[in-house]
Motif scaffolding. Structure first.
Motif, PDB file in Angstrom:
ATOM      1  N   GLU A 196      84.288   4.761 101.697  1.00  0.00           N
ATOM      2  CA  GLU A 196      83.007   5.446 101.656  1.00  0.00           C
ATOM      3  C   GLU A 196      82.846   6.204 100.354  1.00  0.00           C
ATOM      4  N   LYS A 197      81.625   6.197  99.852  1.00  0.00           N
ATOM      5  CA  LYS A 197      81.305   6.928  98.641  1.00  0.00           C
ATOM      6  C   LYS A 197      81.280   8.408  98.985  1.00  0.00           C
ATOM      7  N   LYS A 198      81.940   9.218  98.171  1.00  0.00           N
ATOM      8  CA  LYS A 198      81.959  10.654  98.415  1.00  0.00           C
ATOM      9  C   LYS A 198      80.663  11.261  97.896  1.00  0.00           C
ATOM     10  N   VAL A 199      80.020  12.050  98.755  1.00  0.00           N
ATOM     11  CA  VAL A 199      78.768  12.695  98.384  1.00  0.00           C
ATOM     12  C   VAL A 199      79.073  14.146  98.032  1.00  0.00           C
ATOM     13  N   ASP A 200      78.662  14.564  96.832  1.00  0.00           N
ATOM     14  CA  ASP A 200      78.889  15.949  96.417  1.00  0.00           C
ATOM     15  C   ASP A 200      77.840  16.859  97.059  1.00  0.00           C
ATOM     16  N   THR A 201      78.311  17.864  97.797  1.00  0.00           N
ATOM     17  CA  THR A 201      77.396  18.795  98.424  1.00  0.00           C
ATOM     18  C   THR A 201      77.302  20.092  97.635  1.00  0.00           C
TER      19      THR A 201
ATOM     20  N   ASP B 194      80.704 -17.211  95.865  1.00  0.00           N
ATOM     21  CA  ASP B 194      80.215 -17.298  97.241  1.00  0.00           C
ATOM     22  C   ASP B 194      81.280 -16.899  98.271  1.00  0.00           C
ATOM     23  N   PRO B 195      82.523 -17.401  98.189  1.00  0.00           N
ATOM     24  CA  PRO B 195      83.527 -16.949  99.158  1.00  0.00           C
ATOM     25  C   PRO B 195      83.839 -15.455  99.055  1.00  0.00           C
ATOM     26  N   ILE B 196      83.811 -14.890  97.853  1.00  0.00           N
ATOM     27  CA  ILE B 196      84.073 -13.451  97.716  1.00  0.00           C
ATOM     28  C   ILE B 196      82.901 -12.658  98.282  1.00  0.00           C
ATOM     29  N   LYS B 197      81.686 -13.153  98.109  1.00  0.00           N
ATOM     30  CA  LYS B 197      80.517 -12.491  98.697  1.00  0.00           C
ATOM     31  C   LYS B 197      80.625 -12.477 100.219  1.00  0.00           C
ATOM     32  N   LYS B 198      81.038 -13.603 100.806  1.00  0.00           N
ATOM     33  CA  LYS B 198      81.224 -13.669 102.255  1.00  0.00           C
ATOM     34  C   LYS B 198      82.328 -12.711 102.712  1.00  0.00           C
ATOM     35  N   LEU B 199      83.370 -12.593 101.907  1.00  0.00           N
ATOM     36  CA  LEU B 199      84.481 -11.707 102.242  1.00  0.00           C
ATOM     37  C   LEU B 199      84.046 -10.247 102.216  1.00  0.00           C
ATOM     38  N   ILE B 200      83.233  -9.874 101.236  1.00  0.00           N
ATOM     39  CA  ILE B 200      82.726  -8.503 101.158  1.00  0.00           C
ATOM     40  C   ILE B 200      81.798  -8.227 102.339  1.00  0.00           C
ATOM     41  N   ASN B 201      80.968  -9.195 102.706  1.00  0.00           N
ATOM     42  CA  ASN B 201      80.108  -9.035 103.879  1.00  0.00           C
ATOM     43  C   ASN B 201      80.929  -8.856 105.149  1.00  0.00           C
ATOM     44  N   SER B 202      82.039  -9.566 105.249  1.00  0.00           N
ATOM     45  CA  SER B 202      82.910  -9.446 106.408  1.00  0.00           C
ATOM     46  C   SER B 202      83.552  -8.064 106.477  1.00  0.00           C
ATOM     47  N   ALA B 203      83.998  -7.554 105.336  1.00  0.00           N
ATOM     48  CA  ALA B 203      84.593  -6.216 105.303  1.00  0.00           C
ATOM     49  C   ALA B 203      83.546  -5.158 105.652  1.00  0.00           C
ATOM     50  N   ALA B 204      82.298  -5.352 105.185  1.00  0.00           N
ATOM     51  CA  ALA B 204      81.222  -4.411 105.511  1.00  0.00           C
ATOM     52  C   ALA B 204      80.899  -4.457 107.007  1.00  0.00           C
ATOM     53  N   ALA B 205      80.950  -5.646 107.605  1.00  0.00           N
ATOM     54  CA  ALA B 205      80.715  -5.770 109.046  1.00  0.00           C
ATOM     55  C   ALA B 205      81.833  -5.097 109.838  1.00  0.00           C
ATOM     56  N   ASN B 206      83.062  -5.197 109.338  1.00  0.00           N
ATOM     57  CA  ASN B 206      84.173  -4.499 109.994  1.00  0.00           C
ATOM     58  C   ASN B 206      83.967  -2.990 109.940  1.00  0.00           C
ATOM     59  N   ALA B 207      83.442  -2.496 108.817  1.00  0.00           N
ATOM     60  CA  ALA B 207      83.184  -1.064 108.686  1.00  0.00           C
ATOM     61  C   ALA B 207      82.030  -0.635 109.587  1.00  0.00           C
ATOM     62  N   ALA B 208      80.999  -1.471 109.683  1.00  0.00           N
ATOM     63  CA  ALA B 208      79.859  -1.145 110.533  1.00  0.00           C
ATOM     64  C   ALA B 208      80.269  -1.110 112.004  1.00  0.00           C
ATOM     65  N   LYS B 209      81.231  -1.933 112.363  1.00  0.00           N
ATOM     66  CA  LYS B 209      81.728  -1.943 113.737  1.00  0.00           C
ATOM     67  C   LYS B 209      82.441  -0.630 114.071  1.00  0.00           C
ATOM     68  N   ASP B 210      83.006   0.011 113.047  1.00  0.00           N
ATOM     69  CA  ASP B 210      83.666   1.307 113.233  1.00  0.00           C
ATOM     70  C   ASP B 210      82.689   2.471 113.164  1.00  0.00           C
ATOM     71  N   GLY B 211      81.404   2.193 112.917  1.00  0.00           N
ATOM     72  CA  GLY B 211      80.402   3.242 112.898  1.00  0.00           C
ATOM     73  C   GLY B 211      80.165   3.857 111.529  1.00  0.00           C
ATOM     74  N   ILE B 212      80.568   3.197 110.472  1.00  0.00           N
ATOM     75  CA  ILE B 212      80.394   3.711 109.112  1.00  0.00           C
ATOM     76  C   ILE B 212      79.111   3.119 108.534  1.00  0.00           C
ATOM     77  N   ASN B 213      78.366   3.950 107.816  1.00  0.00           N
ATOM     78  CA  ASN B 213      77.119   3.510 107.200  1.00  0.00           C
ATOM     79  C   ASN B 213      77.431   2.555 106.050  1.00  0.00           C
ATOM     80  N   VAL B 214      76.867   1.367 106.096  1.00  0.00           N
ATOM     81  CA  VAL B 214      77.174   0.319 105.121  1.00  0.00           C
ATOM     82  C   VAL B 214      76.627   0.670 103.734  1.00  0.00           C
ATOM     83  N   GLU B 215      75.554   1.457 103.684  1.00  0.00           N
ATOM     84  CA  GLU B 215      74.948   1.797 102.394  1.00  0.00           C
ATOM     85  C   GLU B 215      75.830   2.708 101.547  1.00  0.00           C
ATOM     86  N   ASN B 216      76.782   3.402 102.190  1.00  0.00           N
ATOM     87  CA  ASN B 216      77.661   4.316 101.458  1.00  0.00           C
ATOM     88  C   ASN B 216      78.986   3.678 101.056  1.00  0.00           C
TER      89      ASN B 216
END
Length: 118
Positions: free
Chosen positions: A106-111, A43-65
């Protein structure tokens, strides 16, 4: 895209069991696995990952990637307590704490398209 958890009151060895299970996985997949994991540190690690994802979303990065690039579990403070034993002796008990750091990338997408064989 980092988040830290300091002085988490569980030994680093036990926390590493949980962190190694989700290292390298996507954020969504890690959240699902951690919600069904029967460990106390899940549970604490899940909360920590959610926090890191929220920090990334604040920078404008898509959370799904996002992918968990690295989870580092280090030893924190050690509380020292003593237990009375036989013949007037006191034995030490070390209550360990953990510092956990999560880094997402971010996950690298092959084009590139695959060439067809003739």
């Amino acid at each position: 895209m980092k988040a830290t958890l300091t002085n988490y009151r569980q030994s680093p060895r036990k926390v590493r069991l949980v962190s190694d299970a989700v290292k390298g996985k996507s954020v969504a997949q890690a959240q699902v696995e951690l919600s069904y994991m029967p460990k106390r540190a899940a549970d604490p690690i899940k909360k920590l990952i959610n926090s890191a994802a929220a920090n990334a979303a604040k920078d404008g990065i898509n959370v799904e990637n996002l992918v968990i690039k690295n989870i580092e579990v280090n030893q924190g403070l050690v509380m020292k307590r003593f237990m009375p034993r036989a013949m007037g002796v006191a034995k030490p008990i070390r209550k360990k704490m953990s510092h956990v750091t999560v880094a997402l990338s971010e996950k690298k997408v092959d084009t590139k398209t695959k060439k067809s064989k003739k």
